[in-house]
Enzyme design. Sequence first.
Site, short mmCIF file in Angstrom:
data_model
loop_
_atom_site.label_atom_id
_atom_site.label_comp_id
_atom_site.label_asym_id
_atom_site.label_seq_id
_atom_site.Cartn_x
_atom_site.Cartn_y
_atom_site.Cartn_z
CB SER A 65 21.66 -12.76 60.46
OG SER A 65 22.04 -12.51 61.79
CG ASP B 34 34.32 4.80 63.31
OD1 ASP B 34 34.88 3.96 64.05
OD2 ASP B 34 34.95 5.67 62.68
CG HIS C 194 23.25 -17.34 63.05
ND1 HIS C 194 21.91 -17.01 63.00
CD2 HIS C 194 23.93 -16.20 62.70
CE1 HIS C 194 21.78 -15.73 62.67
NE2 HIS C 194 22.99 -15.23 62.48
#
Length: 252
Positions: free
Chosen positions: A85, A173, A232
Amino acid sequence: MLNQILHGEKTAEPALLIVHGLYGSGRNWGVIAKRLSDQRQVIAVDQRNHGNSPWFDGHSYLDMADDLADVIRAHGLPMDVMGHSMGGKAAMVLALKYPELVNRLIVADIAPTTYGHSQVQYIQAMKAVDLSRIEKRSDAESQLRETVDDPTLPVFFTQSLDVSGKRWRLNLDTLEREMPKILSFPDVSGQFDGPVLFLSGAQSDYVQVQHRPTIKTLFPNAAFAKIPGAGHWLHAEKPREFEAAVRVWLNK
Protein backbone atom coordinates in the site's frame (compact mmCIF):
# COMPACT_ATOMS: atom_id res chain seq x y z
CA MET A 1 17.41 6.84 10.59
CA LEU A 2 14.28 4.70 10.49
CA ASN A 3 13.74 2.15 13.25
CA GLN A 4 14.60 -1.33 11.95
CA ILE A 5 13.67 -4.83 13.08
CA LEU A 6 16.18 -7.41 11.84
CA HIS A 7 15.24 -11.05 11.32
CA GLY A 8 17.85 -13.72 10.63
CA GLU A 9 21.49 -13.42 9.63
CA LYS A 10 23.07 -12.20 6.42
CA THR A 11 23.33 -14.91 3.77
CA ALA A 12 24.53 -15.13 0.17
CA GLU A 13 21.06 -13.95 -0.86
CA PRO A 14 20.23 -10.21 -0.93
CA ALA A 15 18.50 -8.97 2.20
CA LEU A 16 14.77 -8.25 1.95
CA LEU A 17 13.53 -4.83 3.10
CA ILE A 18 9.84 -4.79 4.11
CA VAL A 19 7.98 -1.47 4.03
CA HIS A 20 4.60 -1.32 5.79
CA GLY A 21 1.55 0.69 4.82
CA LEU A 22 -0.36 3.60 6.37
CA TYR A 23 -0.95 3.30 10.15
CA GLY A 24 1.21 0.16 10.26
CA SER A 25 4.66 -0.67 11.57
CA GLY A 26 7.47 -3.13 11.04
CA ARG A 27 6.09 -5.23 13.91
CA ASN A 28 2.94 -5.96 11.89
CA TRP A 29 5.11 -8.00 9.52
CA GLY A 30 6.82 -10.05 12.24
CA VAL A 31 5.48 -13.52 11.36
CA ILE A 32 6.05 -13.23 7.60
CA ALA A 33 9.46 -11.59 8.11
CA LYS A 34 10.54 -14.33 10.50
CA ARG A 35 9.46 -17.10 8.15
CA LEU A 36 11.19 -15.53 5.12
CA SER A 37 14.38 -15.04 7.14
CA ASP A 38 15.20 -18.75 6.87
CA GLN A 39 16.91 -18.00 3.54
CA ARG A 40 17.91 -14.34 3.75
CA GLN A 41 18.12 -11.53 6.26
CA VAL A 42 14.85 -9.62 6.47
CA ILE A 43 14.67 -6.01 7.65
CA ALA A 44 11.27 -4.54 8.54
CA VAL A 45 11.29 -0.78 9.03
CA ASP A 46 8.97 1.66 10.74
CA GLN A 47 8.34 4.43 8.24
CA ARG A 48 8.64 8.09 9.25
CA ASN A 49 5.79 9.23 11.52
CA HIS A 50 5.04 5.59 12.38
CA GLY A 51 6.14 3.17 15.11
CA ASN A 52 9.44 3.97 16.76
CA SER A 53 10.83 6.03 13.88
CA PRO A 54 11.33 9.81 14.04
CA TRP A 55 8.48 12.22 13.42
CA PHE A 56 8.73 14.86 10.70
CA ASP A 57 6.49 17.66 9.42
CA GLY A 58 6.57 16.18 5.91
CA HIS A 59 5.30 12.83 4.63
CA SER A 60 5.97 12.81 0.89
CA TYR A 61 6.97 9.74 -1.10
CA LEU A 62 10.22 11.42 -2.14
CA ASP A 63 11.09 11.81 1.56
CA MET A 64 10.05 8.23 2.32
CA ALA A 65 12.19 6.95 -0.56
CA ASP A 66 15.18 8.86 0.82
CA ASP A 67 14.56 7.27 4.25
CA LEU A 68 14.63 3.81 2.70
CA ALA A 69 17.73 4.63 0.66
CA ASP A 70 19.54 5.61 3.87
CA VAL A 71 18.68 2.24 5.42
CA ILE A 72 19.95 0.28 2.41
CA ARG A 73 23.15 2.33 2.21
CA ALA A 74 23.78 1.75 5.93
CA HIS A 75 23.76 -2.01 5.28
CA GLY A 76 26.13 -1.57 2.36
CA LEU A 77 24.48 -3.69 -0.32
CA PRO A 78 21.49 -3.44 -2.67
CA MET A 79 18.39 -5.19 -1.35
CA ASP A 80 15.21 -6.80 -2.52
CA VAL A 81 12.37 -4.49 -1.45
CA MET A 82 8.74 -5.32 -0.67
CA GLY A 83 6.16 -2.66 0.16
CA HIS A 84 2.43 -2.80 0.86
CA SER A 85 0.00 0.00 0.00
CA MET A 86 1.65 3.30 1.07
CA GLY A 87 4.84 1.30 1.57
CA GLY A 88 4.50 -0.03 -1.96
CA LYS A 89 4.38 3.49 -3.33
CA ALA A 90 7.43 4.45 -1.27
CA ALA A 91 9.24 1.36 -2.56
CA MET A 92 8.35 2.21 -6.18
CA VAL A 93 9.70 5.75 -5.79
CA LEU A 94 12.85 4.32 -4.16
CA ALA A 95 13.41 2.03 -7.17
CA LEU A 96 12.81 4.87 -9.64
CA LYS A 97 15.06 7.37 -7.82
CA TYR A 98 17.80 4.96 -6.76
CA PRO A 99 17.66 1.90 -9.05
CA GLU A 100 21.19 0.93 -8.02
CA LEU A 101 19.92 0.17 -4.49
CA VAL A 102 17.16 -2.27 -5.49
CA ASN A 103 17.56 -5.79 -6.89
CA ARG A 104 13.98 -6.97 -7.06
CA LEU A 105 10.80 -5.13 -6.14
CA ILE A 106 7.52 -6.53 -4.82
CA VAL A 107 4.57 -4.13 -4.77
CA ALA A 108 1.68 -5.45 -2.69
CA ASP A 109 -1.78 -4.26 -3.76
CA ILE A 110 -1.10 -0.70 -4.89
CA ALA A 111 -0.49 1.09 -8.20
CA PRO A 112 1.51 4.22 -9.10
CA THR A 113 -1.60 6.37 -9.27
CA THR A 114 -3.72 8.79 -7.24
CA TYR A 115 -6.57 7.29 -5.23
CA GLY A 116 -9.77 9.05 -4.23
CA HIS A 117 -10.56 7.34 -0.93
CA SER A 118 -9.27 9.43 1.97
CA GLN A 119 -8.18 7.78 5.19
CA VAL A 120 -8.68 10.92 7.30
CA GLN A 121 -11.78 9.49 9.01
CA TYR A 122 -9.57 6.93 10.74
CA ILE A 123 -7.21 9.62 12.00
CA GLN A 124 -10.19 11.45 13.44
CA ALA A 125 -11.38 8.22 15.08
CA MET A 126 -7.97 7.68 16.70
CA LYS A 127 -7.81 11.30 17.84
CA ALA A 128 -11.24 10.90 19.42
CA VAL A 129 -10.08 8.06 21.70
CA ASP A 130 -9.91 9.24 25.33
CA LEU A 131 -6.44 7.98 26.15
CA SER A 132 -6.81 8.91 29.82
CA ARG A 133 -9.33 6.04 30.14
CA ILE A 134 -7.05 3.45 28.51
CA GLU A 135 -5.67 0.72 30.77
CA LYS A 136 -5.34 -1.98 28.11
CA ARG A 137 -5.47 -2.18 24.35
CA SER A 138 -9.02 -3.51 24.30
CA ASP A 139 -10.23 -0.30 26.00
CA ALA A 140 -9.12 1.67 22.94
CA GLU A 141 -10.57 -0.93 20.58
CA SER A 142 -14.01 -0.59 22.16
CA GLN A 143 -13.89 3.20 21.77
CA LEU A 144 -12.79 2.91 18.14
CA ARG A 145 -15.65 0.51 17.36
CA GLU A 146 -18.07 3.33 18.08
CA THR A 147 -16.89 5.16 14.93
CA VAL A 148 -15.07 2.54 12.79
CA ASP A 149 -17.32 0.10 10.91
CA ASP A 150 -14.73 -2.50 9.89
CA PRO A 151 -14.23 -4.75 12.96
CA THR A 152 -10.65 -5.65 11.98
CA LEU A 153 -9.38 -2.06 11.89
CA PRO A 154 -9.56 -1.20 15.64
CA VAL A 155 -7.34 -4.21 16.36
CA PHE A 156 -4.91 -3.08 13.66
CA PHE A 157 -4.88 0.56 14.77
CA THR A 158 -4.24 -0.26 18.43
CA GLN A 159 -1.07 -2.12 17.51
CA SER A 160 0.32 1.43 17.17
CA LEU A 161 -0.87 2.44 20.65
CA ASP A 162 1.59 2.91 23.51
CA VAL A 163 -0.76 1.89 26.33
CA SER A 164 1.53 2.69 29.25
CA GLY A 165 2.56 6.01 27.68
CA LYS A 166 -1.06 6.76 26.73
CA ARG A 167 -0.02 7.98 23.29
CA TRP A 168 -0.24 6.92 19.66
CA ARG A 169 2.99 5.86 17.92
CA LEU A 170 1.61 7.68 14.88
CA ASN A 171 2.13 11.35 14.04
CA LEU A 172 -1.58 11.82 13.43
CA ASP A 173 -1.36 15.59 12.83
CA THR A 174 1.23 15.26 10.05
CA LEU A 175 -0.50 12.24 8.48
CA GLU A 176 -3.79 14.14 8.40
CA ARG A 177 -2.21 17.24 6.87
CA GLU A 178 -0.22 15.25 4.32
CA MET A 179 -3.06 12.91 3.31
CA PRO A 180 -3.30 14.39 -0.24
CA LYS A 181 0.36 13.43 -0.81
CA ILE A 182 -0.23 9.94 0.61
CA LEU A 183 -3.15 9.35 -1.76
CA SER A 184 -1.21 10.63 -4.79
CA PHE A 185 1.90 9.42 -6.61
CA PRO A 186 4.73 11.85 -7.40
CA ASP A 187 5.95 12.69 -10.87
CA VAL A 188 9.20 10.71 -10.91
CA SER A 189 11.20 10.52 -14.11
CA GLY A 190 13.01 7.42 -15.30
CA GLN A 191 12.38 3.71 -15.22
CA PHE A 192 13.30 0.76 -13.04
CA ASP A 193 14.40 -2.04 -15.34
CA GLY A 194 14.77 -4.73 -12.68
CA PRO A 195 12.20 -7.45 -12.01
CA VAL A 196 9.00 -6.23 -10.32
CA LEU A 197 6.07 -8.26 -9.04
CA PHE A 198 2.73 -6.54 -8.55
CA LEU A 199 1.05 -8.92 -6.12
CA SER A 200 -2.60 -8.11 -5.48
CA GLY A 201 -5.60 -9.48 -3.65
CA ALA A 202 -8.08 -10.96 -6.13
CA GLN A 203 -10.94 -9.26 -4.28
CA SER A 204 -9.21 -5.86 -4.15
CA ASP A 205 -9.76 -3.07 -6.67
CA TYR A 206 -6.56 -1.15 -5.92
CA VAL A 207 -4.67 -2.45 -8.99
CA GLN A 208 -6.81 -2.34 -12.11
CA VAL A 209 -6.31 -3.14 -15.77
CA GLN A 210 -6.22 0.57 -16.65
CA HIS A 211 -3.20 1.02 -14.38
CA ARG A 212 -1.07 -1.40 -16.38
CA PRO A 213 0.14 0.99 -19.12
CA THR A 214 1.55 3.37 -16.48
CA ILE A 215 3.05 0.46 -14.56
CA LYS A 216 4.71 -0.92 -17.69
CA THR A 217 6.08 2.52 -18.61
CA LEU A 218 7.78 2.90 -15.23
CA PHE A 219 8.54 -0.80 -14.68
CA PRO A 220 8.96 -2.52 -18.06
CA ASN A 221 9.81 -5.87 -16.43
CA ALA A 222 6.68 -5.93 -14.27
CA ALA A 223 4.80 -9.18 -13.70
CA PHE A 224 1.34 -9.49 -12.15
CA ALA A 225 -0.16 -12.07 -9.79
CA LYS A 226 -3.24 -12.29 -7.58
CA ILE A 227 -3.96 -14.17 -4.37
CA PRO A 228 -7.42 -15.76 -4.49
CA GLY A 229 -9.79 -14.85 -1.67
CA ALA A 230 -7.70 -11.88 -0.50
CA GLY A 231 -8.54 -8.20 -0.42
CA HIS A 232 -6.30 -5.19 0.11
CA TRP A 233 -4.82 -6.63 3.34
CA LEU A 234 -3.64 -9.71 1.45
CA HIS A 235 -0.67 -10.44 3.73
CA ALA A 236 -2.93 -10.48 6.81
CA GLU A 237 -5.86 -12.29 5.20
CA LYS A 238 -3.83 -14.99 3.42
CA PRO A 239 -0.41 -14.95 5.14
CA ARG A 240 0.75 -18.42 4.05
CA GLU A 241 -0.28 -17.89 0.43
CA PHE A 242 1.33 -14.45 0.45
CA GLU A 243 4.57 -15.81 1.89
CA ALA A 244 4.64 -18.65 -0.64
CA ALA A 245 4.16 -16.28 -3.57
CA VAL A 246 6.92 -13.97 -2.34
CA ARG A 247 9.29 -16.87 -1.66
CA VAL A 248 8.79 -18.44 -5.09
CA TRP A 249 9.33 -15.13 -6.86
CA LEU A 250 12.44 -14.15 -4.87
CA ASN A 251 13.99 -17.56 -5.54
CA LYS A 252 13.46 -17.45 -9.33
